[in-house]
Design a protein around this motif. Structure first.
Motif, PDB file in Angstrom:
ATOM      1  N   LEU A   1      39.579  28.462  40.506  1.00  0.00           N
ATOM      2  CA  LEU A   1      40.237  27.852  39.207  1.00  0.00           C
ATOM      3  C   LEU A   1      39.417  28.345  37.804  1.00  0.00           C
ATOM      4  CD1 LEU A   1      41.001  24.408  40.370  1.00  0.00           C
ATOM      5  CD2 LEU A   1      42.529  26.369  40.205  1.00  0.00           C
ATOM      6  N   GLY A   2      38.258  28.526  38.078  1.00  0.00           N
ATOM      7  CA  GLY A   2      37.056  28.900  37.049  1.00  0.00           C
ATOM      8  C   GLY A   2      37.647  30.516  36.870  1.00  0.00           C
ATOM      9  N   ALA A   3      38.038  31.348  37.648  1.00  0.00           N
ATOM     10  CA  ALA A   3      37.983  32.781  37.519  1.00  0.00           C
ATOM     11  C   ALA A   3      39.415  32.631  36.679  1.00  0.00           C
ATOM     12  CB  ALA A   3      38.111  33.346  39.051  1.00  0.00           C
ATOM     13  N   GLN A   4      40.354  31.941  37.321  1.00  0.00           N
ATOM     14  CA  GLN A   4      41.545  31.987  36.717  1.00  0.00           C
ATOM     15  C   GLN A   4      41.545  31.534  35.079  1.00  0.00           C
ATOM     16  OE1 GLN A   4      43.959  29.371  39.586  1.00  0.00           O
ATOM     17  NE2 GLN A   4      45.085  31.455  39.827  1.00  0.00           N
TER      18      GLN A   4
ATOM     19  N   VAL B   1      44.166  37.340  53.926  1.00  0.00           N
ATOM     20  CA  VAL B   1      43.773  38.173  52.798  1.00  0.00           C
ATOM     21  C   VAL B   1      42.144  37.613  52.269  1.00  0.00           C
ATOM     22  CG1 VAL B   1      46.097  38.810  52.079  1.00  0.00           C
ATOM     23  CG2 VAL B   1      44.978  36.603  51.193  1.00  0.00           C
ATOM     24  N   ASP B   2      41.695  38.463  51.744  1.00  0.00           N
ATOM     25  CA  ASP B   2      40.672  38.307  50.928  1.00  0.00           C
ATOM     26  C   ASP B   2      41.000  38.288  49.415  1.00  0.00           C
ATOM     27  OD1 ASP B   2      39.097  38.353  53.148  1.00  0.00           O
ATOM     28  OD2 ASP B   2      38.470  40.377  52.978  1.00  0.00           O
ATOM     29  N   ILE B   3      40.284  37.644  48.618  1.00  0.00           N
ATOM     30  CA  ILE B   3      40.492  37.351  47.161  1.00  0.00           C
ATOM     31  C   ILE B   3      39.248  37.941  46.285  1.00  0.00           C
ATOM     32  CG2 ILE B   3      41.177  35.607  45.417  1.00  0.00           C
ATOM     33  CD1 ILE B   3      43.141  35.932  47.491  1.00  0.00           C
ATOM     34  N   TRP B   4      39.572  38.930  45.582  1.00  0.00           N
ATOM     35  CA  TRP B   4      38.530  39.584  44.864  1.00  0.00           C
ATOM     36  C   TRP B   4      38.851  39.416  43.360  1.00  0.00           C
ATOM     37  CZ3 TRP B   4      34.422  42.659  46.533  1.00  0.00           C
ATOM     38  CH2 TRP B   4      34.394  42.887  47.922  1.00  0.00           C
ATOM     39  N   VAL B   5      37.837  39.148  42.614  1.00  0.00           N
ATOM     40  CA  VAL B   5      37.880  38.706  41.122  1.00  0.00           C
ATOM     41  C   VAL B   5      37.147  39.750  40.486  1.00  0.00           C
ATOM     42  CG1 VAL B   5      38.898  36.511  41.584  1.00  0.00           C
ATOM     43  CG2 VAL B   5      36.353  37.024  41.250  1.00  0.00           C
ATOM     44  N   ALA B   6      37.552  40.357  39.030  1.00  0.00           N
ATOM     45  CA  ALA B   6      36.671  40.879  38.400  1.00  0.00           C
ATOM     46  C   ALA B   6      36.907  40.166  36.774  1.00  0.00           C
ATOM     47  CB  ALA B   6      37.227  42.286  38.038  1.00  0.00           C
ATOM     48  N   LEU B   7      35.912  39.664  36.493  1.00  0.00           N
ATOM     49  CA  LEU B   7      35.850  38.835  35.131  1.00  0.00           C
ATOM     50  C   LEU B   7      35.709  39.704  34.045  1.00  0.00           C
ATOM     51  CD1 LEU B   7      33.182  36.351  36.102  1.00  0.00           C
ATOM     52  CD2 LEU B   7      35.694  35.790  35.830  1.00  0.00           C
ATOM     53  N   PRO B   8      36.504  39.544  32.855  1.00  0.00           N
ATOM     54  CA  PRO B   8      36.371  40.379  31.560  1.00  0.00           C
ATOM     55  C   PRO B   8      34.886  40.591  31.073  1.00  0.00           C
ATOM     56  CG  PRO B   8      37.967  38.490  31.536  1.00  0.00           C
ATOM     57  CD  PRO B   8      37.094  38.051  32.690  1.00  0.00           C
ATOM     58  N   ASP B   9      34.731  41.735  30.593  1.00  0.00           N
ATOM     59  CA  ASP B   9      33.383  41.921  30.062  1.00  0.00           C
ATOM     60  C   ASP B   9      33.536  42.232  28.548  1.00  0.00           C
ATOM     61  OD1 ASP B   9      34.470  44.356  29.460  1.00  0.00           O
ATOM     62  OD2 ASP B   9      33.674  45.453  31.177  1.00  0.00           O
ATOM     63  N   THR B  10      32.350  42.555  27.975  1.00  0.00           N
ATOM     64  CA  THR B  10      32.163  42.319  26.523  1.00  0.00           C
ATOM     65  C   THR B  10      32.864  43.571  25.955  1.00  0.00           C
ATOM     66  OG1 THR B  10      30.123  43.251  26.640  1.00  0.00           O
ATOM     67  CG2 THR B  10      30.074  40.934  26.615  1.00  0.00           C
ATOM     68  N   ARG B  11      33.438  44.568  26.811  1.00  0.00           N
ATOM     69  CA  ARG B  11      33.968  45.797  26.192  1.00  0.00           C
ATOM     70  C   ARG B  11      35.379  45.977  26.461  1.00  0.00           C
ATOM     71  NH1 ARG B  11      29.541  46.960  29.193  1.00  0.00           N
ATOM     72  NH2 ARG B  11      30.859  47.705  30.939  1.00  0.00           N
ATOM     73  N   ASN B  12      35.963  44.753  26.469  1.00  0.00           N
ATOM     74  CA  ASN B  12      37.283  44.474  26.798  1.00  0.00           C
ATOM     75  C   ASN B  12      37.937  45.069  28.064  1.00  0.00           C
ATOM     76  OD1 ASN B  12      37.888  43.213  24.153  1.00  0.00           O
ATOM     77  ND2 ASN B  12      37.899  45.246  23.055  1.00  0.00           N
TER      78      ASN B  12
ATOM     79  N   ASN C   1      39.156  31.914  33.334  1.00  0.00           N
ATOM     80  CA  ASN C   1      38.551  33.126  32.434  1.00  0.00           C
ATOM     81  C   ASN C   1      39.192  34.235  32.558  1.00  0.00           C
ATOM     82  OD1 ASN C   1      35.800  32.109  31.326  1.00  0.00           O
ATOM     83  ND2 ASN C   1      35.713  31.268  33.557  1.00  0.00           N
ATOM     84  N   LYS C   2      40.475  34.271  32.927  1.00  0.00           N
ATOM     85  CA  LYS C   2      41.446  35.406  32.479  1.00  0.00           C
ATOM     86  C   LYS C   2      41.014  36.702  33.535  1.00  0.00           C
ATOM     87  CE  LYS C   2      43.575  33.181  29.557  1.00  0.00           C
ATOM     88  NZ  LYS C   2      44.966  32.664  29.991  1.00  0.00           N
ATOM     89  N   ALA C   3      40.402  36.294  34.789  1.00  0.00           N
ATOM     90  CA  ALA C   3      40.063  37.516  35.788  1.00  0.00           C
ATOM     91  C   ALA C   3      41.072  37.967  36.075  1.00  0.00           C
ATOM     92  CB  ALA C   3      39.000  36.817  36.750  1.00  0.00           C
ATOM     93  N   LYS C   4      40.928  39.215  36.622  1.00  0.00           N
ATOM     94  CA  LYS C   4      41.551  40.197  37.222  1.00  0.00           C
ATOM     95  C   LYS C   4      41.453  39.827  38.644  1.00  0.00           C
ATOM     96  CE  LYS C   4      43.721  44.910  37.242  1.00  0.00           C
ATOM     97  NZ  LYS C   4      43.610  46.254  36.869  1.00  0.00           N
TER      98      LYS C   4
END
Length: 214
Positions: free
Chosen positions: A194-197, A138-149, A199-202
């Motif tokens: 681990l850094g993405a996790q 599988v490929d792992i994609w991450v989306a980090l939280p932005d400043t607009r919630n 930072n509460k990334a999706k």
């Protein structure tokens, strides 16, 4: 008696055991039988080899309880498999996933310090692809939280990661709302995941049937 009749009688005379032609014929028959027996015996030669009782994940230690012995015809490739005759080194772990009842290739086992991939638990909120299963890529994609919630645009973090295990995650009330996917992550990519996790990334998982981990 004529000369012709005498010659015919000589030709019809029963051969003697001392006749060289009869002895040669017997030897040829015996040699043929011996060859067939040897060929059948060689084809029927089996050896004992180790096989997995249940699937063995990468990093999982190998113990006698997880293995059973099977009789197989390995022939010239016997040296590439673990067998009771060759013995099994202490402290071995799986460095590749080993399926149920699969023989153990030597390249699929090693010492723990030789592992270049480590299992990491990734929690996924969306439904997984139907093809996602232990051993698939599988490929792992991450989306980090932005400043607009919300979340920023997803980026590809890990391509062709192998799944080690999939288990449903349960809330305090027992309802399953997410899935925990154990993915095998190369050491070089570990800090990013681990850094993405942290930072509460999706995190999203996308099936990649031909992906190579990199």
């Amino acid at each position: 008696m004529s000369v012709g009749a005498a010659a015919g009688g000589a030709r019809l005379k029963k051969p003697s055991w001392k006749d060289p032609r009869l002895l040669i014929g017997i030897l040829l028959v015996l040699a043929s039988v011996a060859g067939v027996v040897a060929l059948v015996g060689a084809a029927d030669q089996t050896t004992e080899a180790y096989a997995a009782r249940e699937p063995i994940a990468v990093g999982e230690s190998l113990t006698a309880e997880k293995l059973h012995r099977v009789k197989v015809r390995l022939g010239e490739v016997e040296q590439y498999y673990l067998t009771p005759a060759s013995g099994m080194e202490a402290g071995l772990v799986a460095v590749q996933r080993i399926g149920k009842d699969q023989l153990l290739p030597r390249e699929s086992v090693g010492q723990p310090d030789g592992l270049d991939r480590k299992p990491v638990a990734v929690t996924v909120e969306e439904n997984l692809p139907a093809q996602a299963a232990a051993g698939s890529r599988v490929d792992i994609w991450v989306a980090l939280p932005d400043t607009r919630n919300g979340f920023s645009e997803p980026t590809l973090l890990l391509s062709g990661a192998e799944i080690a295990e999939i288990t449903p995650a349960s809330t305090a009330l027992g309802a399953s709302r997410s899935t925990v996917v154990m993915v095998l992550v190369p050491d070089a990519q570990m800090p990013k995941l681990l850094g993405a996790q942290a930072n509460k990334a999706k995190i999203a998982v996308v099936w990649n049937p031909g992906g190579d981990a990199r």
